[in-house]
Design an enzyme around this catalytic site. Structure first.
Site, PDB file in Angstrom:
ATOM      1  CD  GLU A  17       0.366   3.825  -0.199  1.00 31.59           C
ATOM      2  OE1 GLU A  17       0.163   4.986   0.166  1.00 31.59           O
ATOM      3  OE2 GLU A  17      -0.529   3.045  -0.583  1.00 31.59           O
ATOM      4  CE  LYS A  67      -0.527   6.082  -3.533  1.00 33.17           C
ATOM      5  NZ  LYS A  67      -1.985   5.950  -3.755  1.00 33.17           N
TER       6      LYS A  67
END
Length: 302
Positions: free
Chosen positions: A183, A220
């Protein structure tokens, strides 16, 4: 050990995350963000006097969420947990075990927070004890992990460093047979958001192409400023799934933007939990949570 080990250990979980028609709930607020999460839930800082009491209250909130009827209706396919939540119980069972009984694949937040900003990014703090945490996660039946860094400016050197660090940590996670969610969040407040998206995309593709055959990761990402920009990541053979963070958008805004990006599914936190309150009856709580789940699910499968 690599992604094949993940598949061997958790074939049903792997299939659910790879192909499931749903989204991943982010229930991983940690020390710094926990007071804000409790305040949004209707519990002020006067309700606790130390960290233990604070974490007990947030665990009660998370337990209420994951045991609510609507949370197990099949539309939530995964949940990202904070370490103390992984170690806790709900309805008398270890949280990861209970989640999987409800058809929800457990993930664990493993980063130790953000370093100070440099070159327009905040890297992750060093994590020397990661392997020990991964061993504990494996013992508890956790499928994968999540770790976050932040990109604030379209600085090529900073973005390259952030993405490289994420993949370096992902290799440690893959070595333990767990599925890493990478992420590198691009701030939606960035004045250079679109340019940052594009630089990050190029760096991620470079790192993906360098992964050994048979290894996969998850991503993500902030919903891109240009709809469809991340389609090459959705289609990449070394990406299991691309999930989107809400990044400060309201639920309505996040769902509208997500629906413009086929193949990405949600992994929302605030946008999922924003209307839940401690003083709601169980029926009100479940109805409110169920409406949020329905909205986010619809945007994820659009």
């Amino acid at each position: 050990m690599n992604a094949t080990a993940t598949a061997t250990r958790h074939p049903e979980m792997l299939a659910k995350i790879a192909k499931g028609q749903g989204f991943i709930a982010a229930l991983d607020q940690s020390g710094g963000s926990t007071p804000g999460a409790l305040k949004a839930y209707g519990i002020g800082e006067d309700a606790f006097s130390n960290d233990d009491e604070m974490f007990r209250l947030v665990h009660e909130m998370r337990s209420r969420i994951i045991t609510a009827p609507s949370f197990g209706n099949g539309k939530v396919i995964g949940a990202i947990l904070f370490e103390k939540t992984m170690d806790g119980t709900a309805s008398g069972k270890p949280v990861p075990e209970l989640l999987w009984e409800r058809g929800v694949v457990p993930f664990l937040k493993v980063d130790k927070g953000l370093a100070d900003e440099a070159d327009g990014v905040q890297l992750m703090k060093p994590n020397p004890d990661l392997e020990a945490l991964l061993d504990r996660a494996n013992a508890k039946g956790v499928f994968g992990t999540k770790m976050r860094s932040v990109i604030k400016l379209a600085n090529p050197a900073g973005i390259a460093a952030a993405v490289a660090q994420q993949f370096d940590e992902a290799k440690r996670i893959l070595a333990k047979g767990l599925m890493p969610i990478i992420e590198p969040e691009v701030s939606i407040k960035s004045p250079e958001r679109d340019a940052a998206d594009r630089l990050m995309l190029a760096e991620i593709v470079k790192q993906l192409d360098a992964l050994p055959e048979g290894e996969k990761v998850m991503l993500k990402l902030t919903i891109p400023a240009e709809a469809g920009l991340f389609q090459p990541l959705v289609d990449h053979p070394k990406v299991l799934r691309v999930v989107a963070l809400s990044g400060g958008f309201s639920r309505d805004e996040a769902c509208v933007e997500l629906a413009k990006n086929p193949g990405m599914i949600a992994s929302f936190s605030r946008a999922l939990l924003s209307d839940l309150r401690a003083n709601q009856s169980d029926e009100e709580f479940d109805s409110t949570l169920g409406q949020a789940i329905d909205d986010i699910h619809a945007a994820s499968v659009a």
